[in-house]
Design a protein around this motif. Sequence first.
Motif, PDB file in Angstrom:
ATOM      1  N   ASP A 174      12.449  26.122  16.047  1.00 25.04           N
ATOM      2  CA  ASP A 174      12.200  24.728  15.224  1.00 25.04           C
ATOM      3  C   ASP A 174      13.398  24.268  14.500  1.00 25.04           C
ATOM      4  O   ASP A 174      14.536  24.744  14.884  1.00 25.04           O
ATOM      5  CB  ASP A 174      11.263  25.776  14.335  1.00 25.04           C
ATOM      6  CG  ASP A 174      10.401  24.537  13.434  1.00 25.04           C
ATOM      7  OD1 ASP A 174      10.367  23.546  13.883  1.00 25.04           O
ATOM      8  OD2 ASP A 174       9.425  24.812  12.639  1.00 25.04           O
ATOM      9  N   THR A 175      12.938  23.354  13.761  1.00 31.82           N
ATOM     10  CA  THR A 175      14.138  22.825  13.095  1.00 31.82           C
ATOM     11  C   THR A 175      13.707  22.557  11.617  1.00 31.82           C
ATOM     12  O   THR A 175      12.790  22.436  11.234  1.00 31.82           O
ATOM     13  CB  THR A 175      14.377  21.308  13.638  1.00 31.82           C
ATOM     14  OG1 THR A 175      13.453  20.558  13.499  1.00 31.82           O
ATOM     15  CG2 THR A 175      15.227  21.308  14.897  1.00 31.82           C
ATOM     16  N   VAL A 176      14.900  22.593  10.823  1.00 35.85           N
ATOM     17  CA  VAL A 176      14.546  22.520   9.303  1.00 35.85           C
ATOM     18  C   VAL A 176      15.343  21.571   8.780  1.00 35.85           C
ATOM     19  O   VAL A 176      16.703  21.147   9.045  1.00 35.85           O
ATOM     20  CB  VAL A 176      15.066  23.674   8.634  1.00 35.85           C
ATOM     21  CG1 VAL A 176      14.725  23.583   7.169  1.00 35.85           C
ATOM     22  CG2 VAL A 176      14.341  24.982   9.116  1.00 35.85           C
ATOM     23  N   ILE A 232      10.947  31.008  25.491  1.00 34.10           N
ATOM     24  CA  ILE A 232      11.145  30.154  23.993  1.00 34.10           C
ATOM     25  C   ILE A 232       9.696  29.508  23.646  1.00 34.10           C
ATOM     26  O   ILE A 232       9.319  28.723  24.635  1.00 34.10           O
ATOM     27  CB  ILE A 232      12.111  29.222  24.039  1.00 34.10           C
ATOM     28  CG1 ILE A 232      13.339  29.916  24.280  1.00 34.10           C
ATOM     29  CG2 ILE A 232      12.302  28.204  22.725  1.00 34.10           C
ATOM     30  CD1 ILE A 232      14.790  28.958  24.409  1.00 34.10           C
ATOM     31  N   LEU A 233       9.191  29.468  22.488  1.00 34.85           N
ATOM     32  CA  LEU A 233       8.046  28.827  22.064  1.00 34.85           C
ATOM     33  C   LEU A 233       8.568  27.949  21.081  1.00 34.85           C
ATOM     34  O   LEU A 233       9.026  28.268  19.891  1.00 34.85           O
ATOM     35  CB  LEU A 233       6.956  29.878  21.456  1.00 34.85           C
ATOM     36  CG  LEU A 233       5.481  29.140  21.112  1.00 34.85           C
ATOM     37  CD1 LEU A 233       4.925  28.558  22.273  1.00 34.85           C
ATOM     38  CD2 LEU A 233       4.642  30.358  20.599  1.00 34.85           C
ATOM     39  N   THR A 234       8.082  26.630  21.104  1.00 32.53           N
ATOM     40  CA  THR A 234       8.549  25.705  20.037  1.00 32.53           C
ATOM     41  C   THR A 234       7.272  24.694  19.864  1.00 32.53           C
ATOM     42  O   THR A 234       6.373  24.864  20.386  1.00 32.53           O
ATOM     43  CB  THR A 234       9.981  24.836  20.277  1.00 32.53           C
ATOM     44  OG1 THR A 234      10.180  24.182  19.352  1.00 32.53           O
ATOM     45  CG2 THR A 234       9.559  23.999  21.572  1.00 32.53           C
ATOM     46  N   PHE A 252       7.977  26.635  26.195  1.00 36.48           N
ATOM     47  CA  PHE A 252       6.489  26.456  26.093  1.00 36.48           C
ATOM     48  C   PHE A 252       6.461  25.848  24.867  1.00 36.48           C
ATOM     49  O   PHE A 252       7.323  25.810  23.816  1.00 36.48           O
ATOM     50  CB  PHE A 252       5.654  27.787  26.284  1.00 36.48           C
ATOM     51  CG  PHE A 252       5.577  28.347  27.594  1.00 36.48           C
ATOM     52  CD1 PHE A 252       4.743  27.929  28.568  1.00 36.48           C
ATOM     53  CD2 PHE A 252       6.671  29.311  27.594  1.00 36.48           C
ATOM     54  CE1 PHE A 252       4.791  28.592  29.752  1.00 36.48           C
ATOM     55  CE2 PHE A 252       6.639  30.110  28.800  1.00 36.48           C
ATOM     56  CZ  PHE A 252       5.612  29.696  29.878  1.00 36.48           C
ATOM     57  N   TYR A 253       5.309  24.828  24.572  1.00 40.52           N
ATOM     58  CA  TYR A 253       5.188  24.074  23.570  1.00 40.52           C
ATOM     59  C   TYR A 253       3.805  24.653  22.856  1.00 40.52           C
ATOM     60  O   TYR A 253       2.758  24.827  23.462  1.00 40.52           O
ATOM     61  CB  TYR A 253       5.014  22.636  23.820  1.00 40.52           C
ATOM     62  CG  TYR A 253       6.130  22.104  24.146  1.00 40.52           C
ATOM     63  CD1 TYR A 253       7.436  21.548  23.359  1.00 40.52           C
ATOM     64  CD2 TYR A 253       6.528  21.925  25.454  1.00 40.52           C
ATOM     65  CE1 TYR A 253       8.230  21.013  23.935  1.00 40.52           C
ATOM     66  CE2 TYR A 253       7.888  21.446  26.223  1.00 40.52           C
ATOM     67  CZ  TYR A 253       8.567  20.925  25.283  1.00 40.52           C
ATOM     68  OH  TYR A 253       9.834  20.446  25.669  1.00 40.52           O
ATOM     69  N   CYS A 254       3.731  24.732  21.471  1.00 38.35           N
ATOM     70  CA  CYS A 254       2.414  24.950  20.773  1.00 38.35           C
ATOM     71  C   CYS A 254       1.427  23.744  20.924  1.00 38.35           C
ATOM     72  O   CYS A 254       1.987  22.654  21.185  1.00 38.35           O
ATOM     73  CB  CYS A 254       2.851  25.212  19.275  1.00 38.35           C
ATOM     74  SG  CYS A 254       3.709  26.724  18.916  1.00 38.35           S
ATOM     75  N   SER A 309       0.976  25.001  13.950  1.00 40.15           N
ATOM     76  CA  SER A 309       2.090  25.540  13.811  1.00 40.15           C
ATOM     77  C   SER A 309       2.055  27.154  13.593  1.00 40.15           C
ATOM     78  O   SER A 309       3.162  28.021  13.583  1.00 40.15           O
ATOM     79  CB  SER A 309       3.133  25.116  12.610  1.00 40.15           C
ATOM     80  OG  SER A 309       1.935  24.999  11.414  1.00 40.15           O
ATOM     81  N   TRP A 310       0.939  27.475  13.349  1.00 41.86           N
ATOM     82  CA  TRP A 310       0.435  28.851  13.065  1.00 41.86           C
ATOM     83  C   TRP A 310       0.980  29.772  14.526  1.00 41.86           C
ATOM     84  O   TRP A 310       1.044  30.796  14.474  1.00 41.86           O
ATOM     85  CB  TRP A 310      -0.948  29.343  12.667  1.00 41.86           C
ATOM     86  CG  TRP A 310      -1.921  28.694  13.645  1.00 41.86           C
ATOM     87  CD1 TRP A 310      -2.325  27.414  13.515  1.00 41.86           C
ATOM     88  CD2 TRP A 310      -2.443  29.265  14.845  1.00 41.86           C
ATOM     89  NE1 TRP A 310      -3.517  27.241  14.681  1.00 41.86           N
ATOM     90  CE2 TRP A 310      -3.456  28.322  15.359  1.00 41.86           C
ATOM     91  CE3 TRP A 310      -2.297  30.557  15.430  1.00 41.86           C
ATOM     92  CZ2 TRP A 310      -4.188  28.387  16.570  1.00 41.86           C
ATOM     93  CZ3 TRP A 310      -2.970  30.852  16.490  1.00 41.86           C
ATOM     94  CH2 TRP A 310      -4.055  29.747  17.226  1.00 41.86           C
ATOM     95  N   GLN A 311       0.808  29.028  15.468  1.00 41.99           N
ATOM     96  CA  GLN A 311       1.187  29.556  16.937  1.00 41.99           C
ATOM     97  C   GLN A 311       2.352  30.295  16.866  1.00 41.99           C
ATOM     98  O   GLN A 311       2.849  31.137  17.743  1.00 41.99           O
ATOM     99  CB  GLN A 311       0.802  28.568  18.058  1.00 41.99           C
ATOM    100  CG  GLN A 311      -0.817  28.461  18.151  1.00 41.99           C
ATOM    101  CD  GLN A 311      -1.006  27.388  19.270  1.00 41.99           C
ATOM    102  OE1 GLN A 311      -0.099  26.649  19.558  1.00 41.99           O
ATOM    103  NE2 GLN A 311      -2.259  27.161  19.462  1.00 41.99           N
TER     104      GLN A 311
END
Length: 482
Positions: free
Chosen positions: A240-242, A298-300, A324-326, A331-333
């Motif tokens: 993720d990014t912040v 990787i899951l994003t 992979f993408y949620c 975002s809970w995934q």
Amino acid sequence: MTSIVENKKYKHLTKEERNIIEFMLKESYSLTDIAQTIAKDKTTISKEIKNHRKIKYPDNLSKNFCIHHGECKQFNCTNQKECFDLICPLLKKSPYVCNGCSKRAHCRLVKFYYDARISNNDYLDTLSRSRMGIRISKERENEIENVIYDLIVNKQQSINEIYINHPDLLDFSKPTFYSYVNQGVFHLKNLDLRRKVVYKPRVKDSKKKRLESKIRINRTYGDFINFIALHPKFNIVEMDTVEGTKGGKVFLTLFFRNSNLMLIFLLESKTTEEVIKIFDYLKNKLGIVLFQKLFRVILTDNGSEFFDPDSIEIFHNKKCINLFYCDPCASWQKGGIEKNHEYIRYVLPKGSTFDYLNENDIKLLVNHINNTPRGILKNTTPYHAFENVFGIDVLNKLQIDFVKPDDVSHSKNLLIEHKERKRSLMKLINDLEHYYQTQHIKIDNNIKLQIINQFISNWYLYTGEDLFFESKKLIDNLIENK
């Protein structure tokens, strides 16, 4: 009579057992029969009935029952209940109540009844009151406060973290601790307990799901679940990014599910190119074998900065990992990384700029986060959990260091050097703007950013005057090159 209730010694009577007592009293069973039925001692039943029976006086009292009958000449006496001996002799013997008495409908004496509902409510009230109050001495209060006050107020450690590191000191439950804070036992306020005031009511998101783009084909969350089912031993990393301030630098975060370890990288902007730079760096630093072992899956989320999956997955024209993408708005995934971001926000709250941070700041922040114990890891730290799986050499390659438990801090003052640097560089920019305004030259944002990047890592090597003249040289060269 055989027992119909499982025998549990030293347990309080339950509501169901009290209902059985009331029913059997009404049917005129003896206390021995009742005790055998609910598998309790006879004295337990006797005490229960005597302690919780309720009195009922008759509506009309006859003078024949007055203990002063024939002596008292008072008319319309108002002390009837005190002067009348209306207690039935049978109430002095077992079962001590009138529930099963055949004469109770016509009896004009004082009656005692056992009611299961009232008795259970009395029991619960007594139980609640017995647990009220503070169960620690003043000396114990001072001993606890001397340790926890600095950890909570100054170092911003969580309650869970303190409980893990000081189990002998805090020998009561966490709800009791919060209760003591509410009662003012310690010199703490609810505002000092960050988790108690941080949550907002959750609102169900009703937005329509976005259509899957081409890059999501065979990379959806459903595909992720199926892939993991086929390869359960593959390591999973959430990405993720912040954001700092809008348009400024951002963090790229990578979260290892099996250990809760988190890596943080500083990006110049929230773009695909910046993300790919980090993965190219990791591939070259770790080598293909270790990189594939660490980042196999990787899951994003669906951020546009992750919309070049091929550049992330492929190394030397060979696909080495799977991205992979949620699902949209889900975002809970990848809840692990979302939860872990709160440790960043303790030190850098929302709205904080990341523009004045350097690699030393990021390393310090990462080390303190990864040395915070977690309940989900059986009270160990992500640092040690990761070490148990991959070894200390991998931690060294990732530049993750150990921090002693009581040295861990989540305070905003953790990056105190960052704040000093920010003040110095902002003053520098203002001084330069003022100087060039007198020369009728405008400094654009691109030049400002280059100045910050040039001196952000070694600003402390210069005095304020030297920093100004070095920056002026850089600007003059940039203007000439234009």
